[in-house]
Design an enzyme around this catalytic site. Structure first.
Site: not given
Ligand code: API
Length: 271
Positions: A76, A153, A202, A211, A214
């Protein structure tokens, strides 16, 4: 048991952070994480972050990440900057997606998110495919790239990310059988060679204001396609992040982090 937490966000992607590095907290199950993240009946956040000691000694501490649906995931980016600000000094942090390096900066942090992976098995995908130009489509979204930056991703490039019905297409793509671990869905518009505009659905959460991983994955995919330079600004709905893919294959993310408030809750109310 009364438990303290810290509420933080990175560009509006928000977190409840539990610091269990001194031990003493009960086990955080997926169900408790989802209950705490619930914005109606819980404290409310996109991700629940749990800090723990790293017995292996390979890092200064471990960071565990739970999405709002309770799923535990590998990385994250925005939370990494929040934890850097909270911790207050440089640190090597173990995550399920690998070792990351935090460096607090003015009003935020710079994080070395590690090295990207591109093999179809490393995303992962359910079968072999060129992850730089995938021959698949969901409605108007087609021919994506895929990158793993600790977490998985898929990245679509489009003329105007703001008009894509990501609230409809996002969950369809997230749960497609092509992605055995599900997937984070990125829809990007290249503004010029140093600016990308991005919206993200997400995995395990839905549409978020930002994100971090992302932004990293999208920047790397655009660089691999030769669309942008190796140091770009990624503008998310919540604000910008600076992403650099270094010559020694590291992903550096720099951006803000914000402390919202500190609070307490009764563990038994959620367990
Ligand atoms: N939803 C993402 C985790 C959080 C990513 C996001 N909140 C960030 O800032 O990188 C996943 O399931 O891989």
């Amino acid at each position: 048991m009364r438990v303290s937490f810290t509420k933080m966000h990175g560009l509006g992607n928000d977190f409840v952070i539990l610091d269990n590095r001194n031990g003493g907290l009960p086990e955080l199950t997926n169900a408790v994480a989802a209950a705490l993240a619930n914005r109606t009946t819980g404290i409310g956040c996109d991700q629940l972050i749990l800090l723990e000691n790293d017995e292996s000694g390979d890092s200064d501490f471990r960071m565990r990440i739970f999405n709002a649906d309770g799923s535990e995931v590998e990385a994250c980016g925005n939370a990494s900057r929040a934890v850097a600000l909270l911790h207050g000094e440089s640190a090597r942090v173990a995550t399920d997606g690998g070792l990351i390096a935090l460096e607090p900066a003015e009003g935020g942090a710079r994080v070395d998110m590690g090295t990207p992976r591109f093999e179809w098995q490393d995303i992962p995908l359910a079968y072999a495919m060129d992850t730089l130009s995938m021959p698949v489509a969901w409605g108007p979204l087609e021919n994506p790239a895929a990158v793993n930056v600790g977490n998985p991703h898929v990245i679509f490039f489009t003329d105007d990310t703001d008009v894509v019905e990501l609230d409809v297409l996002g969950p369809e793509i997230e749960h497609d059988p092509l992605f055995p671990d599900r997937i984070n869905v990125n829809v990007a518009t290249i503004e010029d060679r140093t600016n990308i505009r991005l919206r993200v659905w997400e995995r395990g959460v839905g549409l978020t204001r930002a994100c971090g991983t992302g932004a990293c994955a999208t920047a790397i995919a655009a660089m691999r396609r030769g669309l942008v330079e190796r140091n770009v600004t990624v503008a998310l709905p919540g604000g910008p992040l600076q992403i650099e893919w270094t010559k020694d294959n590291r992903i550096l993310m720099t951006g803000p982090a914000t402390l919202s408030f500190v609070g307490t809750f009764e563990w038994s109310d959620f367990a």
